[in-house]
Design a protein around this motif. Structure first.
Motif, mmCIF file in Angstrom:
data_model
loop_
_atom_site.group_PDB
_atom_site.id
_atom_site.type_symbol
_atom_site.label_atom_id
_atom_site.label_comp_id
_atom_site.label_asym_id
_atom_site.label_seq_id
_atom_site.Cartn_x
_atom_site.Cartn_y
_atom_site.Cartn_z
ATOM 1 N N ASP A 186 26.705 -8.360 -83.594
ATOM 2 C CA ASP A 186 26.282 -8.464 -84.998
ATOM 3 C C ASP A 186 27.013 -9.598 -85.704
ATOM 4 O O ASP A 186 26.418 -10.365 -86.462
ATOM 5 N N GLU A 187 28.315 -9.683 -85.455
ATOM 6 C CA GLU A 187 29.113 -10.735 -86.076
ATOM 7 C C GLU A 187 28.649 -12.119 -85.626
ATOM 8 O O GLU A 187 28.486 -13.032 -86.444
ATOM 9 N N ALA A 188 28.422 -12.275 -84.327
ATOM 10 C CA ALA A 188 27.979 -13.571 -83.803
ATOM 11 C C ALA A 188 26.600 -13.933 -84.358
ATOM 12 O O ALA A 188 26.373 -15.074 -84.780
ATOM 13 N N TYR A 189 25.701 -12.977 -84.401
ATOM 14 C CA TYR A 189 24.350 -13.246 -84.900
ATOM 15 C C TYR A 189 24.408 -13.700 -86.365
ATOM 16 O O TYR A 189 23.751 -14.656 -86.759
ATOM 17 N N GLU A 190 25.211 -12.998 -87.138
ATOM 18 C CA GLU A 190 25.318 -13.346 -88.558
ATOM 19 C C GLU A 190 25.921 -14.740 -88.742
ATOM 20 O O GLU A 190 25.480 -15.504 -89.597
ATOM 21 N N GLN A 191 26.930 -15.083 -87.936
ATOM 22 C CA GLN A 191 27.510 -16.428 -88.030
ATOM 23 C C GLN A 191 26.503 -17.497 -87.617
ATOM 24 O O GLN A 191 26.471 -18.580 -88.208
#
Length: 172
Positions: free
Chosen positions: A123-128
């Protein structure tokens, strides 16, 4: 991303983090940022499918022994940590949770058993990568209750009988 690539990411980040789940999560985000958003979602689907597969009473019993008690949230974080241990440990634990007594090396309940941050890495990578929250993954909803026969997690006799190797290694 196929299953082999998924496990390669898990294994390479665990090795580089020397078993520290928080460091592994940070490294996993870094590695996922090198992929395109659709590959990150593929990774998330693989992770979530395994997370849901591990929602079982027998694994909760094993987590209870390893962690000297295990709340709902702690079991969620344990399942993330279990995925982070790699395919051999994860699949071995699903096949026979008591086998964790031999599959795990050193186990420090202050560090091990809690992979909460691993559960957020995709989720963090996708958002970044996109500036937006990850969409629904299109997976079946998780089970409402753990699979299998419920265990009385507070009954030492039940736990010792069901998980003799874990009991011997972590309770005696």
């Amino acid at each position: 991303m196929d299953e082999t690539e998924f496990w390669e990411l898990i294994d390479s980040t665990r090795g580089a983090a020397e078993g520290d789940p928080e460091e592994q999560a940070d490294l996993l985000v870094e590695r996922l940022l090198r992929l395109d958003p659709e590959q990150v979602l593929d990774f998330a689907r693989h992770f979530e499918a395994r997370y849901n597969r591990a929602y079982r009473w027998d694994l909760w019993g094993a987590a209870w022994l390893l962690l000297d008690g295990c709340s709902d949230d702690a079991f969620d974080f344990f399942r993330c940590w279990l995925i982070g241990q790699g395919r051999e440990v994860f699949e071995g634990a699903l096949h026979d949770p008591d086998a964790l007594a031999g599959l795990l090396g050193e186990f420090d309940e202050e560090v091990d058993g809690d992979g909460e941050e691993l559960g957020y890495a995709a989720d963090e990578a996708y958002e970044q990568l996109t500036g937006t929250v990850a969409p629904e993954l299109g997976l079946a909803p998780p089970p409402a209750e753990p699979e299998g026969t419920p265990l009385d997690l507070e009954d030492d006799r039940v736990l010792a009988e069901r998980f003799p190797r874990l009991w011997e290694r972590f309770r005696t």
